[in-house]
Design an enzyme around this catalytic site. Structure first.
Site, short mmCIF file in Angstrom:
data_model
loop_
_atom_site.label_atom_id
_atom_site.label_comp_id
_atom_site.label_asym_id
_atom_site.label_seq_id
_atom_site.Cartn_x
_atom_site.Cartn_y
_atom_site.Cartn_z
N LYS A 158 0.82 -1.21 0.00
CA LYS A 158 0.00 0.00 0.00
C LYS A 158 0.86 1.26 0.00
O LYS A 158 0.45 2.28 -0.55
CB LYS A 158 -0.99 0.01 1.17
CG LYS A 158 -2.10 -1.02 0.97
CD LYS A 158 -3.40 -0.64 1.63
CE LYS A 158 -4.49 -1.62 1.19
NZ LYS A 158 -5.71 -1.55 1.96
N LYS A 162 -4.09 -11.34 -6.96
CA LYS A 162 -5.41 -11.53 -6.31
C LYS A 162 -6.44 -10.57 -6.89
O LYS A 162 -6.09 -9.47 -7.32
CB LYS A 162 -5.27 -11.40 -4.79
CG LYS A 162 -5.64 -10.07 -4.22
CD LYS A 162 -5.80 -10.07 -2.71
CE LYS A 162 -6.25 -8.65 -2.32
NZ LYS A 162 -6.70 -8.44 -1.00
N LYS A 183 -10.47 -4.87 -5.55
CA LYS A 183 -11.34 -3.80 -6.05
C LYS A 183 -10.54 -2.58 -6.50
O LYS A 183 -11.05 -1.73 -7.21
CB LYS A 183 -12.42 -3.43 -5.05
CG LYS A 183 -11.97 -3.14 -3.67
CD LYS A 183 -13.15 -3.22 -2.68
CE LYS A 183 -12.64 -3.64 -1.31
NZ LYS A 183 -13.64 -4.20 -0.45
P1 ATP Z 1 -8.62 -5.07 -1.83
O1 ATP Z 1 -7.20 -5.44 -2.12
O2 ATP Z 1 -9.58 -5.55 -2.86
O3 ATP Z 1 -8.81 -3.61 -1.43
P2 ATP Z 1 -8.89 -5.92 0.88
O4 ATP Z 1 -8.30 -7.19 1.35
O5 ATP Z 1 -8.24 -4.68 1.29
O6 ATP Z 1 -9.05 -6.01 -0.67
P3 ATP Z 1 -11.25 -5.97 2.50
O7 ATP Z 1 -12.56 -5.41 2.14
O8 ATP Z 1 -10.64 -5.40 3.68
O9 ATP Z 1 -10.42 -5.84 1.20
O10 ATP Z 1 -11.30 -7.55 2.61
C1 ATP Z 1 -12.30 -8.22 3.29
C2 ATP Z 1 -12.03 -9.69 3.32
O11 ATP Z 1 -11.98 -10.22 1.98
C3 ATP Z 1 -10.71 -10.09 3.96
O12 ATP Z 1 -10.94 -11.19 4.81
C4 ATP Z 1 -9.82 -10.49 2.82
O13 ATP Z 1 -8.89 -11.47 3.18
C5 ATP Z 1 -10.83 -11.06 1.83
N1 ATP Z 1 -10.38 -10.95 0.44
C6 ATP Z 1 -10.07 -9.82 -0.24
N2 ATP Z 1 -9.71 -10.10 -1.52
C7 ATP Z 1 -9.80 -11.46 -1.65
C8 ATP Z 1 -9.56 -12.39 -2.72
N3 ATP Z 1 -9.18 -11.99 -3.92
N4 ATP Z 1 -9.75 -13.71 -2.48
C9 ATP Z 1 -10.16 -14.16 -1.27
N5 ATP Z 1 -10.40 -13.34 -0.22
C10 ATP Z 1 -10.23 -12.02 -0.39
#
Ligand code: ATP
Ligand code: LTN
Length: 332
Positions: free
Chosen positions: A114, A196, A199
């Protein structure tokens, strides 16, 4: 309380959820309510570690709350609340921060990623983000934390902080265990299946949003990047197909072998269409539920207010003991 184990998890209110968030985490939150005591939280305080438009953040927070309900979290069965409504998280976070080393936080891969992505705003909240996450969990002495695999490192840190606190001040915190699904803990991008699904991806075709309409979902799956052979089977090196097979398997309950037989003699085009249709149909009730819950602002407010009251009552008992343990004077 009864002797059921306690689950805690949180999700950031950054827009709508992705299929990755859903499969890796939120999908399991509803069923877990039947077996465990569950506490779930929309982590708006975590969200401001990157720049947010205040109007959008407020909207996204309410939408995420409604969306969790549409995904099966029932505020009558679980405690469902918004993080900033419950002051104990920030309070405990300070104390835990005083028991966390700079070096440990520097090793967090999400911080490294990040801070590269937001090089013009490497604020201290971004750095201490995992301490707040540890506070979220430890303020309730949660046993299990359902998350996707990307959060494993943060959870290990939370355990280390808890352990250190216990050594310094006497056994107090439960060491939380990750609860990571066997299949689908890391859903990959549809455009680059070695990364991965996220969003924050710049390419909108890389990521399915759970509120996307049926046509959009099918179109994104049709454009999914695969490989140049034509066999629908789960094998190393076939990252794109492996990802699609995982997704299809989750929504149909079919094993990889069954999927291979089902599409024997058919091409990638047929398979992608089937995955798209299956996912779109499976997500349909969530779209309908969301449309209903998000309209009813008074009901949402009632739910998040009651959720926050319960969460505060629960966590206050734990955090006041922590205050006493570290030597703060009782207010009387
Ligand atoms: P992003 O990178 O999309 O901003 P994030 O991990 O910051 O994702 P959160 O909304 O905080 O997004 O994630 C909520 C939950 O979703 C967490 O438990 C995270 O591990 C899970 N998660 C996020 N992306 C994935 C993915 N591609 N596959 C499986 N689990 C995921
Ligand atoms: N850091 C997590 C979201 C999160 C969380 C939590 C998850 C914040 N606090 C407590 C589980 C338990 C993320 O970025 N996905």
């Amino acid at each position: 309380m009864d002797d059921k184990k306690l689950i805690f998890s949180g999700i950031q209110p950054t827009g709508t959820f992705t299929l990755g968030n859903y499969i890796g985490a939120v999908r399991n939150w509803g069923p877990l309510q039947e077996e465990y005591n569950c506490i779930y939280c929309v982590v708006d305080m975590h969200a401001i570690t990157v720049r947010q438009d205040p109007v959008k953040l407020r909207q996204n927070t309410m939408n995420s709350y409604a969306l969790l309900m549409a995904c099966g979290v029932d505020p009558e069965k679980s405690i469902l609340f918004i993080q900033s409504h419950v002051r104990t998280h920030a309070e405990l976070s300070w104390i835990l921060g005083c028991n966390t080393q700079f070096g440990e936080l520097s090793r967090m891969t999400q911080f490294k990623d990040k801070s590269q992505k937001h090089a013009d705003d490497i604020n201290s909240g971004l750095f201490t983000y995992p301490v707040l996450m540890a506070a979220d969990i430890l303020a309730y002495n949660a046993d299990l934390v359902p998350v996707g695999v990307d959060q494993k490192q943060h959870l290990e840190l939370a355990r280390n902080i808890a352990q250190r606190f216990n050594q310094r001040y006497g056994d107090f915190f439960t060491l939380p265990e990750p609860y990571i699904p066997e299949v689908g803990a890391k859903v990959m991008s549809l455009q680059d299946p070695t990364k991965k699904m996220s969003k924050s991806d710049e390419n909108p075709n890389a990521c399915i949003l759970i509120l996307d309409d049926k046509d959009t979902i099918i179109r994104k799956f049709k454009r999914a990047v695969t490989d140049s052979d034509s066999e629908i089977c789960y094998r190393e090196g076939k990252d794109g197909i492996n990802n699609l097979m995982t997704i299809y398997s989750i929504f149909t309950g079919k094993s990889f072998d069954e999927i291979t037989s089902e599409f024997d003699g058919k091409g990638y085009g047929d398979f992608k269409l089937a995955v798209g249709e299956t996912v779109a149909d499976a997500l349909e009730p969530i779209r309908t539920g969301f449309a209903q819950y998000s309209k009813d602002k008074a009901f949402l407010k009632k739910c998040y207010t009651e959720g926050a009251e319960k969460a505060l009552r629960y966590s206050h008992r734990i955090v006041s003991k922590v205050y006493r343990k570290v030597g703060f004077v009782d207010m009387g």
